[in-house]
Design a protein around this motif. Sequence first.
Motif, PDB file in Angstrom:
ATOM      1  N   GLU B  58       0.842  -1.191   0.000  1.00  0.00           N
ATOM      2  CA  GLU B  58       0.000   0.000   0.000  1.00  0.00           C
ATOM      3  C   GLU B  58       0.883   1.249   0.000  1.00  0.00           C
ATOM      4  OE1 GLU B  58      -2.599   0.455   3.369  1.00  0.00           O
ATOM      5  OE2 GLU B  58      -3.192   2.443   2.650  1.00  0.00           O
ATOM      6  N   LEU B  59       1.937   1.186   0.798  1.00  0.00           N
ATOM      7  CA  LEU B  59       2.774   2.359   0.995  1.00  0.00           C
ATOM      8  C   LEU B  59       3.552   2.730  -0.269  1.00  0.00           C
ATOM      9  CD1 LEU B  59       3.497   4.208   3.320  1.00  0.00           C
ATOM     10  CD2 LEU B  59       5.395   2.691   3.857  1.00  0.00           C
ATOM     11  N   PHE B  60       4.124   1.722  -0.930  1.00  0.00           N
ATOM     12  CA  PHE B  60       5.017   2.011  -2.056  1.00  0.00           C
ATOM     13  C   PHE B  60       4.349   1.884  -3.419  1.00  0.00           C
ATOM     14  CE2 PHE B  60       8.283   1.296   1.142  1.00  0.00           C
ATOM     15  CZ  PHE B  60       9.237   2.233   0.783  1.00  0.00           C
ATOM     16  N   ILE B  61       3.257   1.142  -3.489  1.00  0.00           N
ATOM     17  CA  ILE B  61       2.702   0.839  -4.806  1.00  0.00           C
ATOM     18  C   ILE B  61       1.275   1.353  -4.951  1.00  0.00           C
ATOM     19  CG2 ILE B  61       2.239  -0.976  -6.507  1.00  0.00           C
ATOM     20  CD1 ILE B  61       4.308  -2.716  -5.017  1.00  0.00           C
ATOM     21  N   THR B  62       0.356   0.784  -4.199  1.00  0.00           N
ATOM     22  CA  THR B  62      -1.059   1.024  -4.471  1.00  0.00           C
ATOM     23  C   THR B  62      -1.436   2.487  -4.397  1.00  0.00           C
ATOM     24  OG1 THR B  62      -1.271  -1.002  -3.176  1.00  0.00           O
ATOM     25  CG2 THR B  62      -3.279  -0.059  -4.075  1.00  0.00           C
ATOM     26  N   ARG B  63      -0.863   3.196  -3.447  1.00  0.00           N
ATOM     27  CA  ARG B  63      -1.234   4.602  -3.288  1.00  0.00           C
ATOM     28  C   ARG B  63      -0.499   5.531  -4.241  1.00  0.00           C
ATOM     29  NH1 ARG B  63      -1.454   6.280   3.040  1.00  0.00           N
ATOM     30  NH2 ARG B  63      -3.215   4.975   3.633  1.00  0.00           N
TER      31      ARG B  63
END
Lengths: 467, 467, 467
Positions: B58-63
Amino acid sequence: MTSTRAQGRHALFPADPHAREIAEELYEHVREAPILSPHGHVDPAILAEDTPFSDPTELFITRDHYVTRLLHAGGAPLDALGLAPDQPAEPREVWRTLAANWHRFVGTASGYWIAQELESLFGVEDELSPETADRTYDRVASGLAEAAFRPRALFDRFGIEVLATTDDPLDDLARHDLLASDPSFRGRVLPTFRPDAYLDPETPGFAERVERLLAATAQETTFAGYLTALEARRAYFLQHGAVSADHGVYEPFTTDLDPARAQELFAAALGGSLDDAEARLFRGHMLFQMARMSAADGLVMTIHPGVRRNHHRPTFARFGADTGHDIPVRTEYTENLRPLLEAFGTAPGFHMVLFAVDEAVYSREVAPLAGFYPSVFIGAPWWFLDAPDAILRWRSAVTETAGFYRSSGFIDDTRAFLSIPARHDTARRVDAAFLSRLVTEGRVTLPTARRIARDLVDAIPREVFKL
Amino acid sequence: MTSTRAQGRHALFPADPHAREIAEELYEHVREAPILSPHGHVDPAILAEDTPFSDPTELFITRDHYVTRLLHAGGAPLDALGLAPDQPAEPREVWRTLAANWHRFVGTASGYWIAQELESLFGVEDELSPETADRTYDRVASGLAEAAFRPRALFDRFGIEVLATTDDPLDDLARHDLLASDPSFRGRVLPTFRPDAYLDPETPGFAERVERLLAATAQETTFAGYLTALEARRAYFLQHGAVSADHGVYEPFTTDLDPARAQELFAAALGGSLDDAEARLFRGHMLFQMARMSAADGLVMTIHPGVRRNHHRPTFARFGADTGHDIPVRTEYTENLRPLLEAFGTAPGFHMVLFAVDEAVYSREVAPLAGFYPSVFIGAPWWFLDAPDAILRWRSAVTETAGFYRSSGFIDDTRAFLSIPARHDTARRVDAAFLSRLVTEGRVTLPTARRIARDLVDAIPREVFKL
Amino acid sequence: MTSTRAQGRHALFPADPHAREIAEELYEHVREAPILSPHGHVDPAILAEDTPFSDPTELFITRDHYVTRLLHAGGAPLDALGLAPDQPAEPREVWRTLAANWHRFVGTASGYWIAQELESLFGVEDELSPETADRTYDRVASGLAEAAFRPRALFDRFGIEVLATTDDPLDDLARHDLLASDPSFRGRVLPTFRPDAYLDPETPGFAERVERLLAATAQETTFAGYLTALEARRAYFLQHGAVSADHGVYEPFTTDLDPARAQELFAAALGGSLDDAEARLFRGHMLFQMARMSAADGLVMTIHPGVRRNHHRPTFARFGADTGHDIPVRTEYTENLRPLLEAFGTAPGFHMVLFAVDEAVYSREVAPLAGFYPSVFIGAPWWFLDAPDAILRWRSAVTETAGFYRSSGFIDDTRAFLSIPARHDTARRVDAAFLSRLVTEGRVTLPTARRIARDLVDAIPREVFKL
């Protein structure tokens, strides 16, 4: 050219020691070459009359809208800088404003030139600052009082061989004649035919101006008479030494119209009844006619397009033109110039120099046009782009397509007389830096680089501008 | 700012040893300076609530749609990346997809930042690859479980002094209040007024949104009431610490309309009966009105123009906005902003920052405008152009015309909280590299370069954004 | 690829010794890799027939409009260069003209390639000049008489694995068949489907050409029949080895039309009664249809937009097309391609390569599009931009947004067969130089740089062009 130590012997050269050495060698080869300045805005009166410059502020600030605009952006109102016609400012105070804002000029072309001028001409090595402001002012002021700083003396000292001015078509060119006939003055100061205000029906006072033109040349108020009048004034300029005609247009749109349509638009233009589209057609046809005349009489046609003049009308209303808010716009050459180039692009002896303030056109339009049409030359970087990095970007953008020999040679385009050597020196250094890179990258041999460096300041401008 | 060794001590510095040494010195001078982030998209809730980050993916990719877009281009469907609202993806699998596609990120800004974050925050020195994927994932996941990786702890560790968020005009700003009134939190988290969806009649839901605005401010459904409502919400933002109002527009077109015409268009906008040309007029007038309000209330006006949002409608329909297919378009500033600048360009205290995703405008339009108008500042490179080479091109393009002091200072514009220090560090390194070149080329003295390097991260953003 | 010492072992590498060493290592890694040439204009007959090249002038000058255009710009009429169909020129005289004008080519891409070819293929180390003209001519002429200089021998010597030609949709591809079935010829010479003249109703002879197409495929004169005919010829090309379909358009405008409207425009196109706006619609719909067909049959769609062909009509009338006055224009991709990309941008297996002669679009439009759409690849620098500095600017402009793996791999796009290795060598050197900078700046590790350098000449073009 006068020796300029300025910001160091290696100024503007590449960081790599080997490339730097080559750049230095190439630069030394052209450092002292005479200055050919085929386009600029120096007032011929200052040379004709040879009156001393009044004070440091007028010389470095008030007359140079490159400088006043950035002070204005930094918060100094133009009237505080002495630009209001009715409200003089104390020169020393204005100079202090420059000094207090000197950090704003760091990294700009103007800042580089001013520092170079202060050092090479007045021996000032300190950076401008509130602390050094008065000391520098006094040093410059006392310098200006000397005979060596009179305009003609500087002209010699700068090593200027040719200096073109920019003149109204109805100018009698008396000052040019005076300089040409004065045996004690050896330089060539050439007039340039600049007819914009006589060609654009949306310029205020267009009709009256055209009437004066027709009266001065004893022509009837017809389109044919108008063309003949323009031809007559061009001939007059040619007789008085002009080599080029300059055109500052919003867009380089050209079109050929049949004589009846042209006459119709001309009459409406004088009557003030053209709509926007018709005014554009008229301007486009007159740019076409200027090319026709250049192909016939040999005046080199220079085009400086793509600027919205006097962007801030309230400032224009109070302070007039050339006060720092002429802002470039996107410019199109390929389609706009096609009618002109189909008609005159291969005409023997026709020369057209295309300047630009829109870097996107360098590799896309201007270099490809100059790479085919014998008449088209790539104007040197102009206005905001007449600066070290910008010159380098320009060489990189145009050379791979069109080589060095389709470029125009440097023009300084300046009204700041003292900046002429600094500007030419910048161009020479940057060209040496560019060539040195090509040498280190194995793309040009050193002997060829030497020849090119020399031709860029000599053979090329002489050929392009028919000097 | 936290110490980032990342891709080496000399990362982003020039190759030449002498220039590199100067760059390093200049960089050391600003490396630890507090971060001022006057424009970005971090959700204030993560700081208000200080909840731990859920997982590395979530931190590095999805957001981060900078990242998902390039995985999508490389063949990974957005739903496999966990972007479909109704179809979660296994975080570790998504991380493995990133690792398997890591070569696609090499040379990109996102790739550079992620590598820097992994190393400086999590001590990961291996390049991402299928072999290192799980090991890295575990390392990051275990890091995130620590208290030192909670948002507020990172805020401190990053050395952030000011962080501006971007907020809906009707937001109650409760989270900003909570942070401001919390004695244990020392940073400043400022809201930003972003009214786009209330100004563009072609945004879905425009009429309902305006009705809510009018209701919230107890205004009548008239154009005058609408302006008052906007003014009231701006005042509310100002009371809660806002320093700027941000405008994301397709084109920076502005026009002044008389009140009757504006009322007419407003009524038609609410009724959904505007045609394209009228909608454009309405938008252009509202951008003009926003400038009028900024000149009056002092909110810095930032303009982010020139992007076709949601280019691929099928993706938008399924995955929503901000999913990687906002694509820049050619942008025009000189003519479009003229009405606004004639009215407010010299208004005392008015600040307008012009961002661009069209590099052609840097030297042609934005720098010349900022070189005259005291209100205009050159926005730092934005979006796709917020990357080392692009920042360098930008400095080269604008500095010779307008100097350093008309630029805005760096903005990170990010929703990826962890990337903030890496982005500011990049800007500081690149500015050091740029200045070191000017020093080696004799264009700036070393002491002045030191002052400029410092001002670029401190005095300049404080002045431009009124921090 | 043949070993080319040309302008030195370090040609095109950076000046800094450390960066240069890295560039050299990366280059050595790909120097001998087979040449994949997926787009170009070599006449397949020269390989099918393997006839010796006639003379140095035809080989280096007459057939290469990069060269004749610059001689023309320098004052040599095209008929004096042997371009007039009815008026042959003495080859040695034309060669002397090139030698006398050699300074005009210094710094250009053509000049660099010719020098490299003369040295690497014929052992000529002297620069061309009036003094060396005859000696060089004789050396080349005697070389060409040798068996080692027959086209097929050179094909082997150059290390060409794949060479795509560009062909008319009605070509029977007999020469390609002959080469494919010849056991003594090991290269792959692939046809490319180039339907422009069948898609643009404003091309002279459009109606007759379409009638021939319909007759050849036994289709009725309806829009549906026309589409089927095009599909049939594409299938024929696919059966004969084609991997791509190429589209040279003035603008990449696309639009979807309903079948009735398309039929209406098709009928009017054949009847010659389309107005300008309708012709544009028809072209835009046909580009859309070509994408639909590519998505279905798998031919890679390449688009080469943005050129005003045959700018100087008088030259076109006398000397025909491809005579040096095709001039680029401003080009727009984001809005123009939106209908096409919404329909086919995420279609599995669809590949579209976007070339450009307008550098402003690299970072603004093409890289962002390729950074999201799996179908879109960034075309390598094309035409005037296929030169060392321009390639470097392109890599700098697109890589930070889209990485290396969304670029197309180099294409030589040449009709000058002998220049193929020099062009690919230039691209390999420049990519090595670019990568070496990223390595010295800590942005890419050396092992990763090695992988990328290799993929750029191998895996990437194979994937993009489905080789």
